[in-house]
Scaffold this motif. Structure first.
Motif, PDB file in Angstrom:
ATOM      1  N   GLU A  11      68.150  24.441  27.590  1.00 38.83           N
ATOM      2  CA  GLU A  11      67.106  23.476  27.232  1.00 38.83           C
ATOM      3  C   GLU A  11      66.323  23.025  28.461  1.00 38.83           C
ATOM      4  OE1 GLU A  11      68.427  20.176  24.913  1.00 38.83           O
ATOM      5  OE2 GLU A  11      69.468  21.463  23.479  1.00 38.83           O
ATOM      6  N   TRP A  12      67.013  22.739  29.566  1.00 37.98           N
ATOM      7  CA  TRP A  12      66.332  22.338  30.795  1.00 37.98           C
ATOM      8  C   TRP A  12      65.486  23.473  31.348  1.00 37.98           C
ATOM      9  CZ3 TRP A  12      65.090  17.978  32.963  1.00 37.98           C
ATOM     10  CH2 TRP A  12      65.790  16.833  32.615  1.00 37.98           C
ATOM     11  N   ALA A  13      66.014  24.692  31.298  1.00 38.85           N
ATOM     12  CA  ALA A  13      65.245  25.846  31.781  1.00 38.85           C
ATOM     13  C   ALA A  13      63.990  26.041  30.933  1.00 38.85           C
ATOM     14  CB  ALA A  13      66.114  27.100  31.763  1.00 38.85           C
ATOM     15  N   SER A  14      64.125  25.865  29.641  1.00 37.89           N
ATOM     16  CA  SER A  14      62.967  25.991  28.754  1.00 37.89           C
ATOM     17  C   SER A  14      61.938  24.901  29.047  1.00 37.89           C
ATOM     18  CB  SER A  14      63.424  25.908  27.299  1.00 37.89           C
ATOM     19  OG  SER A  14      62.327  25.859  26.438  1.00 37.89           O
ATOM     20  N   LEU A  15      62.390  23.677  29.246  1.00 37.73           N
ATOM     21  CA  LEU A  15      61.497  22.571  29.554  1.00 37.73           C
ATOM     22  C   LEU A  15      60.770  22.791  30.881  1.00 37.73           C
ATOM     23  CD1 LEU A  15      60.458  19.646  28.987  1.00 37.73           C
ATOM     24  CD2 LEU A  15      62.397  18.880  30.361  1.00 37.73           C
ATOM     25  N   LEU A  63      56.772  23.341  31.456  1.00 44.11           N
ATOM     26  CA  LEU A  63      56.022  22.475  32.366  1.00 44.11           C
ATOM     27  C   LEU A  63      55.338  23.283  33.473  1.00 44.11           C
ATOM     28  CD1 LEU A  63      58.335  19.364  32.747  1.00 44.11           C
ATOM     29  CD2 LEU A  63      56.109  19.487  31.653  1.00 44.11           C
ATOM     30  N   ALA A  64      56.023  24.293  33.979  1.00 41.19           N
ATOM     31  CA  ALA A  64      55.417  25.133  35.017  1.00 41.19           C
ATOM     32  C   ALA A  64      54.223  25.899  34.457  1.00 41.19           C
ATOM     33  CB  ALA A  64      56.461  26.100  35.578  1.00 41.19           C
ATOM     34  N   LEU A  65      54.356  26.449  33.263  1.00 40.55           N
ATOM     35  CA  LEU A  65      53.229  27.153  32.643  1.00 40.55           C
ATOM     36  C   LEU A  65      52.084  26.204  32.339  1.00 40.55           C
ATOM     37  CD1 LEU A  65      54.982  29.688  30.253  1.00 40.55           C
ATOM     38  CD2 LEU A  65      53.741  30.163  32.361  1.00 40.55           C
ATOM     39  N   GLY A  66      52.403  24.999  31.900  1.00 39.33           N
ATOM     40  CA  GLY A  66      51.367  24.003  31.643  1.00 39.33           C
ATOM     41  C   GLY A  66      50.649  23.597  32.915  1.00 39.33           C
ATOM     42  N   GLY A  67      51.395  23.421  33.989  1.00 41.60           N
ATOM     43  CA  GLY A  67      50.778  23.089  35.270  1.00 41.60           C
ATOM     44  C   GLY A  67      49.917  24.218  35.802  1.00 41.60           C
ATOM     45  N   ARG A 126      43.489  23.861  23.439  1.00 40.76           N
ATOM     46  CA  ARG A 126      44.133  24.838  22.545  1.00 40.76           C
ATOM     47  C   ARG A 126      45.496  25.263  23.052  1.00 40.76           C
ATOM     48  NH1 ARG A 126      46.073  27.041  18.790  1.00 40.76           N
ATOM     49  NH2 ARG A 126      45.538  29.079  17.983  1.00 40.76           N
ATOM     50  N   PHE A 127      45.616  25.552  24.341  1.00 42.22           N
ATOM     51  CA  PHE A 127      46.845  26.129  24.880  1.00 42.22           C
ATOM     52  C   PHE A 127      47.609  25.207  25.825  1.00 42.22           C
ATOM     53  CE2 PHE A 127      43.908  29.735  24.203  1.00 42.22           C
ATOM     54  CZ  PHE A 127      44.621  30.365  23.188  1.00 42.22           C
ATOM     55  N   GLY A 128      47.026  24.082  26.205  1.00 44.35           N
ATOM     56  CA  GLY A 128      47.673  23.179  27.153  1.00 44.35           C
ATOM     57  C   GLY A 128      48.787  22.368  26.509  1.00 44.35           C
ATOM     58  N   ALA A 129      49.284  21.437  27.272  1.00 42.44           N
ATOM     59  CA  ALA A 129      50.369  20.592  26.795  1.00 42.44           C
ATOM     60  C   ALA A 129      49.888  19.704  25.657  1.00 42.44           C
ATOM     61  CB  ALA A 129      50.880  19.714  27.934  1.00 42.44           C
ATOM     62  N   PRO A 130      50.658  19.601  24.586  1.00 46.34           N
ATOM     63  CA  PRO A 130      50.252  18.704  23.506  1.00 46.34           C
ATOM     64  C   PRO A 130      50.420  17.252  23.944  1.00 46.34           C
ATOM     65  CG  PRO A 130      52.420  19.612  23.060  1.00 46.34           C
ATOM     66  CD  PRO A 130      51.919  20.275  24.308  1.00 46.34           C
ATOM     67  N   PRO A 131      49.547  16.361  23.487  1.00 42.85           N
ATOM     68  CA  PRO A 131      49.661  14.966  23.921  1.00 42.85           C
ATOM     69  C   PRO A 131      50.895  14.271  23.369  1.00 42.85           C
ATOM     70  CG  PRO A 131      47.842  15.243  22.395  1.00 42.85           C
ATOM     71  CD  PRO A 131      48.376  16.602  22.677  1.00 42.85           C
ATOM     72  N   MET A 132      51.488  14.790  22.313  1.00 42.80           N
ATOM     73  CA  MET A 132      52.702  14.211  21.749  1.00 42.80           C
ATOM     74  C   MET A 132      53.622  15.356  21.368  1.00 42.80           C
ATOM     75  SD  MET A 132      51.241  11.326  19.197  1.00 42.80           S
ATOM     76  CE  MET A 132      50.282  12.422  18.217  1.00 42.80           C
ATOM     77  N   PRO A 133      54.868  15.228  21.217  1.00 48.33           N
ATOM     78  CA  PRO A 133      55.716  14.095  21.545  1.00 48.33           C
ATOM     79  C   PRO A 133      56.167  14.150  22.992  1.00 48.33           C
ATOM     80  CG  PRO A 133      57.025  15.745  20.459  1.00 48.33           C
ATOM     81  CD  PRO A 133      55.621  16.281  20.546  1.00 48.33           C
ATOM     82  N   GLY A 134      56.521  13.046  23.474  1.00 51.95           N
ATOM     83  CA  GLY A 134      57.088  12.974  24.806  1.00 51.95           C
ATOM     84  C   GLY A 134      56.137  12.376  25.819  1.00 51.95           C
ATOM     85  N   PHE A 135      56.701  11.580  26.690  1.00 53.19           N
ATOM     86  CA  PHE A 135      55.934  10.902  27.723  1.00 53.19           C
ATOM     87  C   PHE A 135      55.398  11.892  28.752  1.00 53.19           C
ATOM     88  CE2 PHE A 135      55.854   8.511  31.764  1.00 53.19           C
ATOM     89  CZ  PHE A 135      54.876   7.592  31.426  1.00 53.19           C
TER      90      PHE A 135
END
Length: 92
Positions: A10-14, A18-22, A57-66
């Motif tokens: 789960e941490w590796a996936s997260l 995050l790295a792909l989003g950045g 379209r492809f970036g981080a969704p604004p929800m869920p999560g801070f």
């Protein structure tokens, strides 16, 4: 056989998401500025608009999560900043 994903997976996936989003955020921010420098500065404005579309379209969704919300807003703000930089290059 394990039915639940492990915490390490789960941490590796997260961290991977995050790295792909950045990376996508950096590409979306730099594309308009590079287009404005390599081509006439007017080319940066439509490139920034396309970057807004790609990020939404492809970036981080604004929800869920801070953290996802912060990454999404940071991406929009940075792309807007590069749009302003392209407009400044046009007016220069």
């Amino acid at each position: 056989m394990e039915t639940e994903p492990s915490a390490v997976r789960e941490w590796a996936s997260l961290l991977g998401r995050l790295a792909l989003g950045g990376l996508l955020a950096v590409i979306c921010v730099l594309a308009p500025v590079v287009a404005a420098v390599l081509f006439p500065p007017l080319a940066g404005v439509p490139t920034a608009l396309v970057s807004f579309w790609v990020w939404s379209r492809f970036g981080a969704p604004p929800m869920p999560g801070f953290l996802n919300g912060l990454l999404a807003l940071q991406g929009y703000a940075a792309i807007f900043g590069s749009l302003l930089a392209c407009i400044a290059l046009m007016l220069r």
